[in-house]
Write a protein that holds these residues in place. Structure first.
Motif, PDB file in Angstrom:
ATOM      1  N   CYS B 164       0.870  -1.168   0.000  1.00  0.00           N
ATOM      2  CA  CYS B 164       0.000   0.000   0.000  1.00  0.00           C
ATOM      3  C   CYS B 164       0.911   1.223   0.000  1.00  0.00           C
ATOM      4  CB  CYS B 164      -0.905   0.035   1.235  1.00  0.00           C
ATOM      5  SG  CYS B 164      -1.958  -1.420   1.401  1.00  0.00           S
ATOM      6  N   GLY B 165       0.438   2.307  -0.564  1.00  0.00           N
ATOM      7  CA  GLY B 165       1.308   3.474  -0.621  1.00  0.00           C
ATOM      8  C   GLY B 165       0.514   4.749  -0.839  1.00  0.00           C
ATOM      9  N   ILE B 166       1.259   5.855  -0.834  1.00  0.00           N
ATOM     10  CA  ILE B 166       0.645   7.152  -1.109  1.00  0.00           C
ATOM     11  C   ILE B 166       0.905   7.491  -2.572  1.00  0.00           C
ATOM     12  CG2 ILE B 166       0.501   9.584  -0.411  1.00  0.00           C
ATOM     13  CD1 ILE B 166      -0.033   7.833   1.975  1.00  0.00           C
ATOM     14  N   TYR B 167      -0.159   7.465  -3.381  1.00  0.00           N
ATOM     15  CA  TYR B 167      -0.021   7.763  -4.805  1.00  0.00           C
ATOM     16  C   TYR B 167      -0.837   9.007  -5.118  1.00  0.00           C
ATOM     17  CZ  TYR B 167      -0.695   7.504  -9.840  1.00  0.00           C
ATOM     18  OH  TYR B 167      -0.748   7.820 -11.164  1.00  0.00           O
ATOM     19  N   ALA B 168      -0.226   9.983  -5.705  1.00  0.00           N
ATOM     20  CA  ALA B 168      -0.912  11.239  -6.024  1.00  0.00           C
ATOM     21  C   ALA B 168      -1.626  11.788  -4.788  1.00  0.00           C
ATOM     22  CB  ALA B 168      -1.886  11.029  -7.188  1.00  0.00           C
ATOM     23  N   GLY B 169      -0.951  11.656  -3.638  1.00  0.00           N
ATOM     24  CA  GLY B 169      -1.487  12.228  -2.415  1.00  0.00           C
ATOM     25  C   GLY B 169      -2.540  11.391  -1.716  1.00  0.00           C
ATOM     26  N   GLN B 170      -2.924  10.253  -2.301  1.00  0.00           N
ATOM     27  CA  GLN B 170      -3.971   9.415  -1.738  1.00  0.00           C
ATOM     28  C   GLN B 170      -3.412   8.055  -1.318  1.00  0.00           C
ATOM     29  OE1 GLN B 170      -7.109  10.218  -1.379  1.00  0.00           O
ATOM     30  NE2 GLN B 170      -7.442  11.959  -2.761  1.00  0.00           N
ATOM     31  N   PRO B 171      -3.915   7.512  -0.214  1.00  0.00           N
ATOM     32  CA  PRO B 171      -3.508   6.150   0.164  1.00  0.00           C
ATOM     33  C   PRO B 171      -4.197   5.139  -0.769  1.00  0.00           C
ATOM     34  CG  PRO B 171      -5.024   7.062   1.800  1.00  0.00           C
ATOM     35  CD  PRO B 171      -4.804   8.140   0.790  1.00  0.00           C
ATOM     36  N   VAL B 172      -3.400   4.265  -1.413  1.00  0.00           N
ATOM     37  CA  VAL B 172      -3.980   3.277  -2.329  1.00  0.00           C
ATOM     38  C   VAL B 172      -3.489   1.875  -1.998  1.00  0.00           C
ATOM     39  CG1 VAL B 172      -4.233   4.926  -4.236  1.00  0.00           C
ATOM     40  CG2 VAL B 172      -2.145   3.577  -4.034  1.00  0.00           C
ATOM     41  N   MET B 173      -4.318   0.885  -2.339  1.00  0.00           N
ATOM     42  CA  MET B 173      -3.988  -0.511  -2.068  1.00  0.00           C
ATOM     43  C   MET B 173      -3.431  -1.186  -3.320  1.00  0.00           C
ATOM     44  SD  MET B 173      -6.430  -3.758  -1.363  1.00  0.00           S
ATOM     45  CE  MET B 173      -7.210  -3.207   0.158  1.00  0.00           C
ATOM     46  N   ASP B 174      -2.433  -2.038  -3.131  1.00  0.00           N
ATOM     47  CA  ASP B 174      -1.929  -2.931  -4.194  1.00  0.00           C
ATOM     48  C   ASP B 174      -1.428  -2.152  -5.411  1.00  0.00           C
ATOM     49  OD1 ASP B 174      -1.355  -5.288  -5.548  1.00  0.00           O
ATOM     50  OD2 ASP B 174      -3.389  -5.476  -6.340  1.00  0.00           O
ATOM     51  N   LEU B 175      -0.305  -1.461  -5.234  1.00  0.00           N
ATOM     52  CA  LEU B 175       0.248  -0.626  -6.300  1.00  0.00           C
ATOM     53  C   LEU B 175       0.724  -1.469  -7.486  1.00  0.00           C
ATOM     54  CD1 LEU B 175       0.832   0.829  -3.398  1.00  0.00           C
ATOM     55  CD2 LEU B 175       2.232   2.364  -4.793  1.00  0.00           C
ATOM     56  N   ASP B 176       0.317  -1.062  -8.680  1.00  0.00           N
ATOM     57  CA  ASP B 176       0.912  -1.672  -9.869  1.00  0.00           C
ATOM     58  C   ASP B 176       2.138  -0.843 -10.279  1.00  0.00           C
ATOM     59  OD1 ASP B 176      -0.170   0.585 -11.117  1.00  0.00           O
ATOM     60  OD2 ASP B 176      -1.932  -0.524 -11.819  1.00  0.00           O
ATOM     61  N   TYR B 177       2.834  -1.279 -11.340  1.00  0.00           N
ATOM     62  CA  TYR B 177       4.112  -0.641 -11.663  1.00  0.00           C
ATOM     63  C   TYR B 177       3.997   0.866 -11.946  1.00  0.00           C
ATOM     64  CZ  TYR B 177       8.567   0.462 -13.729  1.00  0.00           C
ATOM     65  OH  TYR B 177       9.765   1.061 -13.997  1.00  0.00           O
ATOM     66  N   PRO B 178       2.986   1.295 -12.728  1.00  0.00           N
ATOM     67  CA  PRO B 178       2.887   2.739 -12.973  1.00  0.00           C
ATOM     68  C   PRO B 178       2.709   3.532 -11.671  1.00  0.00           C
ATOM     69  CG  PRO B 178       1.547   1.529 -14.558  1.00  0.00           C
ATOM     70  CD  PRO B 178       2.026   0.535 -13.539  1.00  0.00           C
ATOM     71  N   GLU B 179       1.963   2.993 -10.726  1.00  0.00           N
ATOM     72  CA  GLU B 179       1.790   3.672  -9.436  1.00  0.00           C
ATOM     73  C   GLU B 179       3.075   3.597  -8.601  1.00  0.00           C
ATOM     74  OE1 GLU B 179      -3.001   2.880  -8.744  1.00  0.00           O
ATOM     75  OE2 GLU B 179      -1.541   1.370  -8.112  1.00  0.00           O
ATOM     76  N   ASP B 180       3.668   2.405  -8.583  1.00  0.00           N
ATOM     77  CA  ASP B 180       4.843   2.166  -7.750  1.00  0.00           C
ATOM     78  C   ASP B 180       5.981   3.111  -8.124  1.00  0.00           C
ATOM     79  OD1 ASP B 180       6.205   0.718  -5.755  1.00  0.00           O
ATOM     80  OD2 ASP B 180       7.212  -0.491  -7.260  1.00  0.00           O
ATOM     81  N   SER B 181       6.149   3.368  -9.418  1.00  0.00           N
ATOM     82  CA  SER B 181       7.278   4.178  -9.851  1.00  0.00           C
ATOM     83  C   SER B 181       7.046   5.662  -9.578  1.00  0.00           C
ATOM     84  CB  SER B 181       7.562   3.927 -11.337  1.00  0.00           C
ATOM     85  OG  SER B 181       6.386   4.125 -12.089  1.00  0.00           O
ATOM     86  N   GLU B 182       5.801   6.014  -9.237  1.00  0.00           N
ATOM     87  CA  GLU B 182       5.499   7.417  -8.943  1.00  0.00           C
ATOM     88  C   GLU B 182       5.257   7.678  -7.457  1.00  0.00           C
ATOM     89  OE1 GLU B 182       5.319  10.024 -11.107  1.00  0.00           O
ATOM     90  OE2 GLU B 182       6.053   8.682 -12.672  1.00  0.00           O
ATOM     91  N   ALA B 183       5.009   6.600  -6.688  1.00  0.00           N
ATOM     92  CA  ALA B 183       4.551   6.766  -5.304  1.00  0.00           C
ATOM     93  C   ALA B 183       5.615   7.428  -4.423  1.00  0.00           C
ATOM     94  CB  ALA B 183       4.160   5.417  -4.715  1.00  0.00           C
ATOM     95  N   GLY B 184       5.223   8.364  -3.617  1.00  0.00           N
ATOM     96  CA  GLY B 184       6.146   9.018  -2.686  1.00  0.00           C
ATOM     97  C   GLY B 184       6.426   8.143  -1.476  1.00  0.00           C
ATOM     98  N   VAL B 185       5.435   7.356  -1.089  1.00  0.00           N
ATOM     99  CA  VAL B 185       5.581   6.467   0.064  1.00  0.00           C
ATOM    100  C   VAL B 185       5.079   5.087  -0.357  1.00  0.00           C
ATOM    101  CG1 VAL B 185       4.894   6.010   2.450  1.00  0.00           C
ATOM    102  CG2 VAL B 185       5.215   8.367   1.669  1.00  0.00           C
ATOM    103  N   ASP B 186       5.820   4.072   0.058  1.00  0.00           N
ATOM    104  CA  ASP B 186       5.543   2.717  -0.404  1.00  0.00           C
ATOM    105  C   ASP B 186       5.726   1.796   0.792  1.00  0.00           C
ATOM    106  OD1 ASP B 186       5.228   0.477  -1.930  1.00  0.00           O
ATOM    107  OD2 ASP B 186       7.253   0.541  -2.775  1.00  0.00           O
ATOM    108  N   GLY B 187       4.709   0.967   1.060  1.00  0.00           N
ATOM    109  CA  GLY B 187       4.820   0.083   2.212  1.00  0.00           C
ATOM    110  C   GLY B 187       4.490  -1.347   1.866  1.00  0.00           C
ATOM    111  N   ASN B 188       5.138  -2.274   2.552  1.00  0.00           N
ATOM    112  CA  ASN B 188       4.818  -3.683   2.417  1.00  0.00           C
ATOM    113  C   ASN B 188       4.359  -4.178   3.774  1.00  0.00           C
ATOM    114  OD1 ASN B 188       5.722  -4.221  -0.401  1.00  0.00           O
ATOM    115  ND2 ASN B 188       7.628  -3.453   0.446  1.00  0.00           N
ATOM    116  N   PHE B 189       3.206  -4.835   3.793  1.00  0.00           N
ATOM    117  CA  PHE B 189       2.585  -5.251   5.038  1.00  0.00           C
ATOM    118  C   PHE B 189       2.397  -6.754   4.994  1.00  0.00           C
ATOM    119  CE2 PHE B 189       1.604  -0.958   3.991  1.00  0.00           C
ATOM    120  CZ  PHE B 189       1.739  -0.255   5.176  1.00  0.00           C
ATOM    121  N   ILE B 190       3.082  -7.441   5.897  1.00  0.00           N
ATOM    122  CA  ILE B 190       2.963  -8.888   5.932  1.00  0.00           C
ATOM    123  C   ILE B 190       2.222  -9.259   7.221  1.00  0.00           C
ATOM    124  CG2 ILE B 190       4.195 -11.083   5.966  1.00  0.00           C
ATOM    125  CD1 ILE B 190       6.010  -8.094   4.628  1.00  0.00           C
TER     126      ILE B 190
END
Lengths: 237, 237, 237, 237, 237, 237
Positions: B164-190
């Protein structure tokens, strides 16, 4: 009698799924019985230094096997720190074989890298890699031709490969793993769709063979390659 | 708006094909959208030296990516002579995560190696590897239990992972590559099926985040892991 | 009770000696209890290929440990032929963390490499490396500003790191080696002087943790980073 | 016309100096024209793990080339950090070929390593290595038999190798470097003194060949191996 | 005139801080002017295979330099994948030198590894490593003797090293970096406290020297080693 | 009494065969008793980066040993993945020694690489490599001068090397392997034809030596180098 119950000159079931992955310019999952190889073709504008400026194209190949493609798990080559001798030998063969079927002038100064990764192994992985690798190459070249980047088809004649050997004293076609591990003589035959020879490798491990046996294997190989080329043509039509 | 048109809290389509390869004690091809990972589990009687004789089991993982799993071809790690830093980091994470869900006494003194090989990548490969890796592990352990080699189930609670990460200022679930490469914050939750935390990694590349944002990502992750665990259970029922 | 007799929320003694070596543009020996790390910052005019011509700066880090920094001698990584997985993981973390606190436009197109070499280890070496590494970075940037090579300060907010974990069922701050080797949950918290989060890593080895426990560790971390930033400011005033 | 002025079916001058070095159990400097290979055979009591306790012997080979054996200096493989693909391929071929001529029961549980080091290269180094390697092996085995360590001769039939190819459209025997670098088809034929086949490798680089041409090369190879075996017998009589 | 203003036969200031790190059985930070080397000695019960069971002890050494010990940053050897030629040469010299001063029977079947890591370099690092390494060794052996594990002192005579060379046509003692990089002749002299010679290395880079000059350097070296041994004795008293 | 029956100041038989291989610009097989080294010199127009554009030439050396040059087979360095410490140390010495005898201005901006490969070893391989390497260098330079590429002779004074040591308490010249493995003190002396010193290395393994003994070895070395230079001159006249 063969362990699989096949006739001496009978190939395993062949299945080809093109477009198995989306990023590569060409891709195919080829299944020859229980041997499954994922082949991808990557087009790049750069060529190796030794042909820079020549106007000629280049085709090269790399080969790998997933750690548990085999019956017992093998060490990953990236953790071993290098590709093993067998891997190097196989990928050089795949590259040479595919290149022999390419008109490098028609291809133009670009490189196509064919990656053959074995997902599941049951004998004959190098031959399946060549046969499947040619399909990935064909699909990638189709893309170049469709885009007008290549005018005259550089792939005039398909390339396919089959293993034949002496198993239990009999010449057999398309050895699977149980046969391969017992065979006294093992050969790989790479040919074009018109039965021109590209590479012939026959090898006896711990024994020898006669010129007559060599000719019997050649006969089997010509039959087998004919069937594989038919499958290649159907998959890329 | 997300590039894929998904809702902020919407996961990509999940598909799981168990038994994708025949040699491994457990295997699955997991697809999270266009991210496809082949996971296999190998059971071996030997354990690492540091637990020899302890009666405890061990679970470890290795991770790899086929050269053309990505948009441009990457160099094969076996020819580079070593695994890259990213690979090492990921496979250590997969191993730790799966181990946290294993009762190592119940497993007994044996090792299970989970291989996660990315056939096609579109973001989130490490999370898909953990989620799919647990399925391969589950299937391998089932085989041990069926054979009576293991009596009490060492896998009490499933393990799954979501990014999950912050994409375009919003918290989003399950980032795909286009989102991942732009995300300011990126988290992995196990997490486990009961929402116990195993590992949380949140990282800002070239920016920072607040504790509030961290909590929003945690909320999304709990929802996502719930859905993945449902899919794991369905696939291994 | 903690082995060292410290309170649950008590950090070890912090000592910082700047200018410990003379060649580097910035250097500091940081001691967090018995963990001693020599940090140096090197300024170079070249940047990595992927940002050449962008006008942006780059900060990267490398991490090492002297063979007898630990209780038993470890093999030197240069004789092993490669950096171990743990080393790679740590130096990538240090680099990411320091970069998050840098205004790369203000830094200009140059690279600063922060080397963190552990002379003596007693737990928490990666956190000490980040905290001490920022000091070396600060001193190197001061030199650039004094020389007029950089006009606007690229280091607006200090970066520091603290480990917190669950030891003997209790949340504790700044784990030393005896605690670290027993802790069920171990977290590294990298924050700025204004308590913005840069990276959070919480990991359970052989167990799990709750969201409540996670929040308790976060609280401890905010207190700890506050104290470290005070020490950084004092050392670089 | 061949560059050297030789007949199509004419081999280069063959010279064999046995006992070229004093430490090895068997050694020979073989000269096939300007291709000079120093072959040594080393007897060791240990065998590879996979045949330990089997009572069977093992023969293996390693191949190398001095940096200035060739027209332009090549990088030393020890500084490159690994053996190149061509080297690996060649030494595996030498090992397989020599093993095929060995009665491993008669040899007993010991290993003989044949080292083939090219002092000067002018084409056909792998074939010269096999032919010369067999001489070193013969001499080493003679020593074992003289000492009574081996009773029944494990080398019943000599092993020799010759390259034949299509040069300027004609089948020619024993290609030297100027021919080899131009040949469209190149084959290596490894046979016993009784003309039994051990390994046949025919390869077209950038072209193809017919089954008729294959048979012409086979005919040449049988003649060539006959001459080499005569020379081997003379040298080891 | 020397760049530092020293007399021709004047050594730089020597400072020795024993116990610089806590884990090693012996440790010292030696400073010869601006050359600072951290030396640690590790005692292990195992010995190299070639002396196993002999009852003899072994002393070996490893040498390293932190990346920014020098004026410009050097690549870390662990990322280069191997120790450089200079490193290997130096650590073999340190090991040989220290061993020459050890009664290996008195030491008993155990190994002491002396690690010499240069924190800051200004010429003469190998000599400082030997001189400081002997101190770490002395302290470790003291510990063995105190514990009664070693009865008779295996270190009968101290070992120290000094570099002397021809700088600007004059023989000078203890070259610093500015002198070292200009010197036509450079020598390293390793001796015992009783002026017995252990190793003498004199080398001209791009020039030659006479036997007279060699003797002048020997005279300087005897004086220098005398002073160093006095410092060693004071530090370990 | 020496094992070989030689006088204390007697060198082994010296034989030099120039032109031993045909591709190199200079080549020689030097035999010092049973130590046989093949030396080749390769001229290249490129120079190392650090002297590019300086107008100065460069001479460098590489050293290798065939696996069975020694009494028991040694592992091939290319399969070990790196050159051993001993190899690195020796080839650096050869390069330095030869360079000291070269007028690099007269040579002009080109590089000569001298490869020294030991075909058979019996002690003193590094000295034989230097003495033989100078011959290969001399022959290569002759070719440059004959072609008018070099006008003034860059090799004004020959370079040769001899080992001398203390064997059974006596100073002896030119140690063979049985002496070398027993000698308490072992020295390598590299000098020019006019007895100027280039490098002196004296080393005691497990013992020490006096300044008097050092002078005795120096006397022997001067005699030995004189004889070697006579042989070099005869071979290259």
């Amino acid at each position: 009698m063969r362990p699989s119950g096949r006739e001496l000159n009978e190939m395993r079931a062949v299945s080809i799924e093109t477009g198995f992955t989306k990023h590569a310019e060409g891709s195919a999952l080829i299944k020859i019985g229980d041997t499954h190889v994922l082949c991808t073709a990557t087009i790049e504008d750069r060529v190796p230094p030794f042909i820079k400026g020549s106007g000629l194209g280049w085709v090269t190949a790399e080969y790998g096997m997933l750690p548990r493609a085999t019956n017992t798990r093998m060490r990953r080559e990236s953790t071993a720190g290098k590709q093993g001798g067998r891997t190097v030998e196989i990928q050089r063969l795949i590259g040479r074989s595919l290149r022999a079927g390419v008109d490098r002038v028609a291809l133009g100064e670009r490189q196509i890298t064919v990656d053959c990764d074995v997902l599941q192994a049951d004998g004959g992985t190098r031959c399946a890699s060549i046969t499947g690798g040619w399909i990935a190459l064909r699909l990638a070249v189709n893309k170049l031709m469709k885009a007008g980047d290549v005018i005259s088809d550089p792939l005039v004649d398909p390339v396919a490969a089959i293993s034949c050997g002496i198993y239990a004293g009999q010449p057999v076609m398309d050895l699977d793993y149980p046969e391969d591990s017992e065979a006294g003589v093992d050969g790989n035959f790479i040919m074009t769709g018109t039965k021109r020879l590209i590479e012939v490798q026959m090898s006896a491990e711990g024994s020898t063979f006669s010129r007559d046996q060599m000719n019997q294997l050649m006969d089997l190989a010509e039959k087998g390659v004919g069937e594989l080329v038919t499958a290649q043509r159907a998959a890329t039509a």
